[in-house]
Structure formats: C-alpha cells, structure tokens
Design a protein around this motif. Structure first.
Motif, PDB file in Angstrom:
ATOM      1  N   SER A 146      -3.171  21.542 -13.817  1.00  0.00           N
ATOM      2  CA  SER A 146      -2.891  20.343 -14.607  1.00  0.00           C
ATOM      3  C   SER A 146      -3.142  19.092 -13.782  1.00  0.00           C
ATOM      4  N   THR A 147      -3.373  18.001 -14.459  1.00  0.00           N
ATOM      5  CA  THR A 147      -3.416  16.699 -13.804  1.00  0.00           C
ATOM      6  C   THR A 147      -1.989  16.303 -13.437  1.00  0.00           C
ATOM      7  N   VAL A 148      -1.807  15.878 -12.180  1.00  0.00           N
ATOM      8  CA  VAL A 148      -0.464  15.568 -11.687  1.00  0.00           C
ATOM      9  C   VAL A 148      -0.437  14.133 -11.175  1.00  0.00           C
ATOM     10  N   LEU A 149       0.459  13.349 -11.733  1.00  0.00           N
ATOM     11  CA  LEU A 149       0.616  11.950 -11.332  1.00  0.00           C
ATOM     12  C   LEU A 149       1.692  11.814 -10.264  1.00  0.00           C
ATOM     13  N   THR A 150       1.454  10.904  -9.322  1.00  0.00           N
ATOM     14  CA  THR A 150       2.565  10.519  -8.463  1.00  0.00           C
ATOM     15  C   THR A 150       3.558   9.715  -9.301  1.00  0.00           C
ATOM     16  N   ALA A 151       4.777   9.625  -8.824  1.00  0.00           N
ATOM     17  CA  ALA A 151       5.798   8.878  -9.582  1.00  0.00           C
ATOM     18  C   ALA A 151       5.397   7.415  -9.734  1.00  0.00           C
ATOM     19  N   ALA A 152       4.800   6.843  -8.671  1.00  0.00           N
ATOM     20  CA  ALA A 152       4.391   5.431  -8.730  1.00  0.00           C
ATOM     21  C   ALA A 152       3.273   5.234  -9.750  1.00  0.00           C
ATOM     22  N   ASP A 153       2.279   6.145  -9.752  1.00  0.00           N
ATOM     23  CA  ASP A 153       1.182   6.020 -10.712  1.00  0.00           C
ATOM     24  C   ASP A 153       1.671   6.261 -12.135  1.00  0.00           C
ATOM     25  N   ALA A 154       2.653   7.147 -12.290  1.00  0.00           N
ATOM     26  CA  ALA A 154       3.214   7.391 -13.627  1.00  0.00           C
ATOM     27  C   ALA A 154       3.849   6.127 -14.180  1.00  0.00           C
ATOM     28  N   ARG A 155       4.549   5.396 -13.323  1.00  0.00           N
ATOM     29  CA  ARG A 155       5.151   4.144 -13.786  1.00  0.00           C
ATOM     30  C   ARG A 155       4.075   3.123 -14.139  1.00  0.00           C
ATOM     31  N   ARG A 156       2.985   3.097 -13.371  1.00  0.00           N
ATOM     32  CA  ARG A 156       1.883   2.182 -13.687  1.00  0.00           C
ATOM     33  C   ARG A 156       1.260   2.539 -15.033  1.00  0.00           C
ATOM     34  N   ALA A 157       1.264   3.823 -15.371  1.00  0.00           N
ATOM     35  CA  ALA A 157       0.683   4.274 -16.641  1.00  0.00           C
ATOM     36  C   ALA A 157       1.662   4.131 -17.804  1.00  0.00           C
ATOM     37  N   GLY A 158       2.828   3.572 -17.537  1.00  0.00           N
ATOM     38  CA  GLY A 158       3.764   3.278 -18.624  1.00  0.00           C
ATOM     39  C   GLY A 158       4.852   4.311 -18.858  1.00  0.00           C
ATOM     40  N   PHE A 159       4.987   5.305 -17.980  1.00  0.00           N
ATOM     41  CA  PHE A 159       6.029   6.311 -18.146  1.00  0.00           C
ATOM     42  C   PHE A 159       7.302   5.871 -17.421  1.00  0.00           C
ATOM     43  N   ASP A 160       8.433   6.035 -18.068  1.00  0.00           N
ATOM     44  CA  ASP A 160       9.724   5.710 -17.472  1.00  0.00           C
ATOM     45  C   ASP A 160      10.218   6.944 -16.723  1.00  0.00           C
ATOM     46  N   THR A 161       9.985   6.980 -15.410  1.00  0.00           N
ATOM     47  CA  THR A 161      10.323   8.173 -14.628  1.00  0.00           C
ATOM     48  C   THR A 161      11.824   8.424 -14.566  1.00  0.00           C
ATOM     49  N   SER A 162      12.631   7.398 -14.805  1.00  0.00           N
ATOM     50  CA  SER A 162      14.084   7.593 -14.752  1.00  0.00           C
ATOM     51  C   SER A 162      14.582   8.438 -15.925  1.00  0.00           C
ATOM     52  N   LYS A 163      13.776   8.561 -16.975  1.00  0.00           N
ATOM     53  CA  LYS A 163      14.182   9.332 -18.151  1.00  0.00           C
ATOM     54  C   LYS A 163      13.506  10.703 -18.217  1.00  0.00           C
ATOM     55  N   LEU A 164      12.728  11.048 -17.191  1.00  0.00           N
ATOM     56  CA  LEU A 164      12.032  12.330 -17.189  1.00  0.00           C
ATOM     57  C   LEU A 164      12.908  13.419 -16.602  1.00  0.00           C
ATOM     58  N   SER A 165      12.654  14.635 -17.048  1.00  0.00           N
ATOM     59  CA  SER A 165      13.393  15.811 -16.558  1.00  0.00           C
ATOM     60  C   SER A 165      12.473  16.605 -15.629  1.00  0.00           C
ATOM     61  N   PHE A 166      12.752  16.550 -14.322  1.00  0.00           N
ATOM     62  CA  PHE A 166      11.917  17.219 -13.317  1.00  0.00           C
ATOM     63  C   PHE A 166      12.397  18.654 -13.141  1.00  0.00           C
ATOM     64  N   THR A 167      11.871  19.515 -13.993  1.00  0.00           N
ATOM     65  CA  THR A 167      12.323  20.917 -14.007  1.00  0.00           C
ATOM     66  C   THR A 167      11.197  21.917 -13.759  1.00  0.00           C
ATOM     67  N   ILE A 168       9.945  21.438 -13.649  1.00  0.00           N
ATOM     68  CA  ILE A 168       8.805  22.343 -13.511  1.00  0.00           C
ATOM     69  C   ILE A 168       8.435  22.457 -12.033  1.00  0.00           C
ATOM     70  N   PRO A 169       8.508  23.661 -11.447  1.00  0.00           N
ATOM     71  CA  PRO A 169       8.136  23.818 -10.035  1.00  0.00           C
ATOM     72  C   PRO A 169       6.625  23.729  -9.853  1.00  0.00           C
ATOM     73  N   VAL A 170       6.203  22.964  -8.836  1.00  0.00           N
ATOM     74  CA  VAL A 170       4.779  22.827  -8.525  1.00  0.00           C
ATOM     75  C   VAL A 170       4.593  22.935  -7.022  1.00  0.00           C
ATOM     76  N   SER A 171       3.392  23.386  -6.649  1.00  0.00           N
ATOM     77  CA  SER A 171       3.054  23.487  -5.232  1.00  0.00           C
ATOM     78  C   SER A 171       2.172  22.318  -4.851  1.00  0.00           C
ATOM     79  N   THR A 172       2.565  21.572  -3.837  1.00  0.00           N
ATOM     80  CA  THR A 172       1.795  20.420  -3.369  1.00  0.00           C
ATOM     81  C   THR A 172       1.448  20.602  -1.902  1.00  0.00           C
ATOM     82  N   ALA A 173       0.661  19.666  -1.369  1.00  0.00           N
ATOM     83  CA  ALA A 173       0.301  19.716   0.042  1.00  0.00           C
ATOM     84  C   ALA A 173       1.528  19.562   0.933  1.00  0.00           C
ATOM     85  N   ASN A 174       2.589  18.981   0.389  1.00  0.00           N
ATOM     86  CA  ASN A 174       3.827  18.794   1.142  1.00  0.00           C
ATOM     87  C   ASN A 174       4.820  19.927   0.912  1.00  0.00           C
ATOM     88  N   GLY A 175       4.396  20.962   0.188  1.00  0.00           N
ATOM     89  CA  GLY A 175       5.290  22.081  -0.102  1.00  0.00           C
ATOM     90  C   GLY A 175       5.664  22.124  -1.576  1.00  0.00           C
TER      91      GLY A 175
END
Length: 234
Positions: A146-175
């Motif tokens: 899937s396409t994955v946005l950073t939290a900062a880019d998500a806010r730039r795209a108009g998404f309110d990250t404070s109202k999102l539910s971070f429940t989906i596990p993903v693997s990133t370069a940072n773990g």
C-alpha cells in the motif's frame, strides 16, 4: 449602406431561388447544391462584414492591419490546439528540469499518458506526487503493498491524524510500526490520476519518507526501469 443592404438581400434571395429551382438536379452552376449553399452563405457574410467596414469610415490601412492581427491570433490558437500534446510535453520537460523530482509526462495523440521518473541521489526512484491537492515527495516502493504516508504528509493532505486509529501493523525501515487506514480523494503522478485511493498513515516518527506502493502502481498498464529512469504507463 442602404443600397449595399438591398444588394446583399437581392443576392441572397436570388441564391435561395436558384437552390429551390435546382433542388431536383442537385447542382447549381456546376456545383453541388450543398457547396453552392455554403459558398452563398460565406459570400453573404463576407459582404456584410466588408460593407460594415467600408461604411464605418475607417482607413483601409488600419482595417488591413486589424484583419491581419486577428488572422494571426486565429492561426496561433489553431496551431496551439493542433500541437497541444507537444506543448504539454515541452512544458513538462521544462518543469522537470527546473524543479527536482518533478515527473516528466508525455501524452500521445490518443490521449495515453506516460510518466518518467529519474533516480534520486540516494539510489531510489522518487517523484513529486499530488495527494488531495498537496504536493508531496514520495519514494517508489514496489515492495510495499500500500501507499504509506508519513504523519506530517498526511496532515498536509488534509487528514486529521489526531482522529485516526493506528491499529494496522506495518514493517518500515525503522522496524515495526502501526498505521491507520485512510482514503485519498485523488492522487496524481504527472498526468496519471487516480481517485478514491486507499492508503495508510504511519504513526509519527515511524516513517521518514512517504512511500508510493503497489496499490497505485498496480493500476497502471505497465512500468519498467531503463537505467536511471523509471517509466510508468497509464
């Protein structure tokens, strides 16, 4: 002007009478009735315009210059329309050269879009995408589902990250991290546009760069890599 008007009306009336009389034969003065009718129509309009110009009292030199200017403008507009795809390609090439990371879009005569991306200095392919109207730098990751946005880019795209539910596990370069599901109204890479695209938003500080995943790339008719250039085909 009054005499000219009567002459024009007489020519128009005579032409109409000839068309009616010659309707069965289909020809008038050796021309098809359709061609004769079009010639009569254009001739009458030309006579009206000429009579208006002559009756206005304007100098012929000024009239000739004005007509030449209008003809030039009409030719420029026609040429611009005929070569619109070539002009779009030229503008895209100029933009790509002036703004690093800008995609180079080419549109053929059938309206098919091809977008070319250059390899970045870090060795990855990246570009400037537009997500919900916001310009966002993305890395192309064919290994990401899937396409994955950073939290900062998500806010730039108009998404309110404070109202999102971070429940989906993903693997990133940072773990391992957690992400939230969102849907972008529109995402575009150059001339390639997709609407209502589902994507993920990673938690804050979990991702360094927004990733363009296979849920976008998989909608293309094809893509390939040639040296330091990636080619996307709509």
């Amino acid at each position: 002007m009054g005499r000219s008007l009567w002459i024009i009306l007489a020519v128009l009336g005579g032409g109409l009478i000839l068309l009616i009389v010659n309707d069965s034969s289909g020809e008038t003065f050796g021309m098809s009735n359709d061609a004769f009718g079009q010639t009569l129509y254009l001739g009458v309009w030309g006579a009206v315009v000429a009579a208006g110009i002559l009756g206005s009292g304007m100098r012929l030199g000024y009239v000739a210059r004005s007509l030449a200017l209008w003809m030039l403008l009409i030719l420029v507009f026609i040429a611009g329309y005929q070569y619109r795809y070539e002009l779009q390609d030229f503008a895209s090439r100029v933009t790509a050269g002036l703004v690093p990371g800008s995609p180079l879009s080419i549109t053929d005569s059938d309206g098919n879009h091809t977008v070319m991306l250059d390899k970045l200095s870090n060795g990855h392919f990246g570009t400037r995408a537009v997500i919900n109207g916001a310009a966002i730098n993305v890395l192309v990751d064919t290994g990401a589902t899937s396409t994955v946005l950073t939290a900062a880019d998500a806010r730039r795209a108009g998404f309110d990250t404070s109202k999102l539910s971070f429940t989906i596990p993903v693997s990133t370069a940072n773990g391992m991290a957690r992400a939230a599901q969102v849907t972008a109204d529109e995402i575009s890479i150059g001339a390639i546009v997709r609407r209502r695209v589902p994507m993920l938003v990673a938690e804050s500080n979990a991702l360094d760069q927004t990733l363009l995943g296979m849920n976008f790339i998989g909608t293309l008719s094809g893509f390939d890599v040639r040296g330091d250039r990636m080619i996307l085909r709509d």
